[in-house]
Design an enzyme around this catalytic site. Structure first.
Site, PDB file in Angstrom:
ATOM      1  N   ALA A  39     -36.777  -5.267   5.149  1.00 52.58           N
ATOM      2  CA  ALA A  39     -37.182  -3.885   4.872  1.00 52.58           C
ATOM      3  C   ALA A  39     -36.594  -2.980   5.952  1.00 52.58           C
ATOM      4  CB  ALA A  39     -38.696  -3.793   4.866  1.00 52.58           C
ATOM      5  N   CYS A  73     -20.455  -0.363  -1.212  1.00 58.65           N
ATOM      6  CA  CYS A  73     -20.622  -1.174  -2.416  1.00 58.65           C
ATOM      7  C   CYS A  73     -21.925  -0.889  -3.154  1.00 58.65           C
ATOM      8  CB  CYS A  73     -20.534  -2.648  -2.050  1.00 58.65           C
ATOM      9  SG  CYS A  73     -18.858  -3.135  -1.693  1.00 58.65           S
ATOM     10  N   LYS A  95      -0.573   3.358   7.121  1.00 56.69           N
ATOM     11  CA  LYS A  95      -1.329   2.097   7.180  1.00 56.69           C
ATOM     12  C   LYS A  95      -0.373   0.907   7.283  1.00 56.69           C
ATOM     13  CE  LYS A  95      -4.984   1.606   4.368  1.00 56.69           C
ATOM     14  NZ  LYS A  95      -5.599   1.393   3.034  1.00 56.69           N
ATOM     15  N   ASN A 144     -24.393  -7.445  -7.245  1.00 50.51           N
ATOM     16  CA  ASN A 144     -24.693  -6.384  -6.278  1.00 50.51           C
ATOM     17  C   ASN A 144     -25.963  -5.630  -6.641  1.00 50.51           C
ATOM     18  OD1 ASN A 144     -22.656  -6.934  -4.550  1.00 50.51           O
ATOM     19  ND2 ASN A 144     -21.413  -5.142  -5.003  1.00 50.51           N
ATOM     20  N   ASP A 148       0.863  -1.187   0.000  1.00 52.09           N
ATOM     21  CA  ASP A 148       0.000   0.000   0.000  1.00 52.09           C
ATOM     22  C   ASP A 148       0.895   1.232   0.000  1.00 52.09           C
ATOM     23  OD1 ASP A 148      -3.240   0.211   0.808  1.00 52.09           O
ATOM     24  OD2 ASP A 148      -2.065   2.069   0.937  1.00 52.09           O
TER      25      ASP A 148
HETATM   26  C1  UDX Z   1     -22.359  -6.141  -0.313  1.00 51.57           C
HETATM   27  C2  UDX Z   1     -22.536  -7.528  -0.948  1.00 51.57           C
HETATM   28  O1  UDX Z   1     -23.415  -8.313  -0.127  1.00 51.57           O
HETATM   29  C3  UDX Z   1     -21.195  -8.208  -1.135  1.00 51.57           C
HETATM   30  O2  UDX Z   1     -21.358  -9.443  -1.799  1.00 51.57           O
HETATM   31  C4  UDX Z   1     -20.295  -7.277  -1.966  1.00 51.57           C
HETATM   32  O3  UDX Z   1     -19.019  -7.845  -2.153  1.00 51.57           O
HETATM   33  C5  UDX Z   1     -20.174  -5.925  -1.301  1.00 51.57           C
HETATM   34  O4  UDX Z   1     -21.480  -5.368  -1.110  1.00 51.57           O
HETATM   35  P1  UDX Z   1     -21.953  -5.237   2.157  1.00 51.57           P
HETATM   36  O5  UDX Z   1     -22.071  -3.866   1.588  1.00 51.57           O
HETATM   37  O6  UDX Z   1     -20.866  -5.512   3.123  1.00 51.57           O
HETATM   38  O7  UDX Z   1     -21.810  -6.329   0.983  1.00 51.57           O
HETATM   39  O8  UDX Z   1     -23.290  -5.578   2.950  1.00 51.57           O
HETATM   40  P2  UDX Z   1     -24.699  -6.272   2.809  1.00 51.57           P
HETATM   41  O9  UDX Z   1     -24.842  -7.159   3.972  1.00 51.57           O
HETATM   42  O10 UDX Z   1     -24.953  -6.855   1.483  1.00 51.57           O
HETATM   43  O11 UDX Z   1     -25.650  -5.000   3.072  1.00 51.57           O
HETATM   44  C6  UDX Z   1     -25.579  -3.825   2.289  1.00 51.57           C
HETATM   45  C7  UDX Z   1     -26.589  -2.801   2.758  1.00 51.57           C
HETATM   46  O12 UDX Z   1     -27.912  -3.268   2.534  1.00 51.57           O
HETATM   47  C8  UDX Z   1     -26.521  -2.482   4.252  1.00 51.57           C
HETATM   48  O13 UDX Z   1     -26.719  -1.098   4.434  1.00 51.57           O
HETATM   49  C9  UDX Z   1     -27.665  -3.251   4.849  1.00 51.57           C
HETATM   50  O14 UDX Z   1     -28.176  -2.671   6.027  1.00 51.57           O
HETATM   51  C10 UDX Z   1     -28.690  -3.195   3.724  1.00 51.57           C
HETATM   52  N1  UDX Z   1     -29.595  -4.336   3.732  1.00 51.57           N
HETATM   53  C11 UDX Z   1     -29.109  -5.593   3.541  1.00 51.57           C
HETATM   54  C12 UDX Z   1     -30.957  -4.131   3.905  1.00 51.57           C
HETATM   55  O15 UDX Z   1     -31.423  -3.004   4.061  1.00 51.57           O
HETATM   56  N2  UDX Z   1     -31.792  -5.220   3.886  1.00 51.57           N
HETATM   57  C13 UDX Z   1     -31.328  -6.485   3.690  1.00 51.57           C
HETATM   58  O16 UDX Z   1     -32.152  -7.405   3.682  1.00 51.57           O
HETATM   59  C14 UDX Z   1     -29.948  -6.680   3.532  1.00 51.57           C
END
Ligand code: UDX
Length: 456
Positions: free
Chosen positions: A276, A284, A35, A232, A30
């Protein structure tokens, strides 16, 4: 195998550490000296369950090392993973300048055969540009290389588990040599032959799956790149879909948690990402969705379906504010407590967290905000002004006219609600993540709480 990881952010650090854990020699690079200093001293710059122990263990075993010298990193690895950031530009497109910069440097430093693997989330056809760039900047014209795409599907909070026990491994390659190397690299994970550091002995119930081999999907590079964005976007679409249903449930007196359960039991739909609430955040979904819409548009395809997914997600903030108004009447000069600041539980990440948007919006309406999060307070303090940060949920509740549950941290489910009730000026709970089941919310109402969920 000898592996170099270029970019030791979230994805790079998890990837490098887990590859060391399954037996490879890994060097993480990095350009952020600070870091690297933290990592060399045994600390980690992010909060991710289980990661710190693995970093320490593999560093001690000599399988994992860190450097700020990219040339050194490239020289040592046969497989070089590009894991640098691809943040959104103003128009939503991904900024690929870091990918291009490290690609040039890898090309200049390559002293022998290298398999260059893009792991960063990138638009389709980036692999093609990486290949062109390597050819142009390769100093030693005889140094051979291949390019591959190997998207990551890590969720924050469960990233180590997701890496070691993935649903699938996707590799986009242009020839057998690259495929063979990647198959060999991931063999312990595909065959589940490593000793799981999280659950030992492995058990299906503990999150570590049984003996079924992990599907290893080999595609061309463009398809692998699309799989990442499409996955995603699809998950984000599921969330916005259930949030739209949640608004309907509010209007007609149905319970969205039951509706989600009912549709999620259909194996073709699946239960995941049907909770919900106040909407999705994190680094992401929001950025990948925007980038994917831009990619589609640039390619001449209309992806208004995904624009709608974004619109529904953005409207969640209005839904929360309107629910508050419906109960508190006037928001100005009211005190509202926010439990949870991280964009989801088990992380200290607040990037694009809906909680922050809600807070900023309420502050504009003249509301006094008190807040608490088990892990994300330090980061939130740098981002938010005028918020009273408290040491625990009880201190937040004191004197509040409403308590919003913005992140479903486990500890919020086991609070002493009788104590919370005596502390609040008005015992009103807005459960933005529907953390309470039906019996619990009936009990809360019996205790004298006004309870409002999302779509129930
Ligand atoms: C996501 C993807 O799941 C992962 O595969 C990718 O590599 C990166 O993006 P992440 O952002 O860590 O991962 O979290 P995730 O658990 O998927 O939740 C994302 C957002 O959606 C969060 O803010 C979460 O609160 C929200 N969420 C998730 C909901 O509102 N409802 C759900 O049922 C699931």
């Amino acid at each position: 195998m000898d592996i170099s990881i270029i970019g030791t952010g979230y994805v790079g650090l998890v990837t490098g550490t887990c590859l060391a854990e399954i037996g490879h020699r890994v060097v993480c690079v990095d350009n952020d000296e600070e870091k690297i200093a933290v990592l060399k001293s045994g600390g980690i710059p992010i909060y991710e369950p289980g990661l710190e122990d693995l970093v320490k263990r593999n560093t001690a075993k000599g399988r994992l090392s860190f450097t700020s010298r990219l040339e050194e990193g490239v020289e040592r690895g046969t497989v070089v993973f590009i894991c640098v950031g691809t943040p959104p530009l103003e128009d939503g497109e991904a900024d690929l300048s870091a990918v291009e910069r490290v690609t040039r440097k890898i090309a200049e430093a390559a002293n022998s055969y290298k398999l260059i693997v893009e792991k960063s989330t990138v638009p389709v056809q980036t692999g093609m540009w990486i290949e062109k760039t390597i050819k142009i900047y390769n100093n030693r014209q005889n140094a051979e290389f291949d390019v591959a795409s190997n998207p990551e599907f890590l969720r924050e909070g469960t990233a180590v588990l997701d890496f070691l026990h993935p649903d699938r491994i996707v590799v986009g390659v242009t020839n057998d040599r690259a495929e063979r190397l990647l198959r060999e690299l991931y063999a312990p994970i595909i065959e589940r032959s490593f000793v799981c550091p999280i659950h030992s002995p492995p058990s299906a119930s503990g999150g570590c799956p049984s003996s079924e081999p992990v599907p290893f999907l080999v595609t061309d590079i463009q398809s692998a790149e699309l799989i990442k964005h499409a996955s995603n976007s699809f998950l984000a679409m599921k969330i916005s879909f259930i949030n739209a249903i949640s608004d309907l449930c509010d209007k007609v007196g149905a319970d969205v948690t039951k509706v989600a359960e009912g549709i999620g039991l259909d194996k073709r739909i699946g239960a995941s990402h049907l909770n919900a609430g106040i909407g999705f955040g994190g680094f992401c979904f929001p950025k990948d969705l925007q980038a994917f819409v831009r990619i589609a548009e640039k390619s001449g395809c209309d992806f208004s379906l995904l624009r709608e997914v974004e619109r529904i997600n953005n409207s969640r903030i209005d839904v929360v504010v309107n629910k508050l108004k419906a109960h508190l009447w006037i928001l100005k000069e009211k005190t509202v407590g926010v439990l949870g600041l991280a964009f989801k539980p088990n992380t200290d990440d607040i990037r694009f967290a809906p909680s922050l948007e809600i807070i900023k919006r309420l502050q504009r309406e003249g509301v006094n905000i008190k807040a608490y999060d088990p892990k994300a307070m330090e980061k939130a303090k740098r981002e938010l002004e005028g918020v009273t940060f408290c040491n625990d949920p009880y201190a937040v509740a004191e004197g509040c006219e409403a308590l919003i549950i913005a992140t479903e941290w486990r500890e919020f489910k086991t609070l002493d609600m009788a104590r919370i009730k005596t502390l609040m000026r008005r015992p009103f709970i807005l459960d933005g993540r529907n953390i309470y089941n039906r019996e619990e919310l009936v009990r809360l109402r019996q205790m004298g709480f006004e309870y409002v969920g999302m779509g129930r």
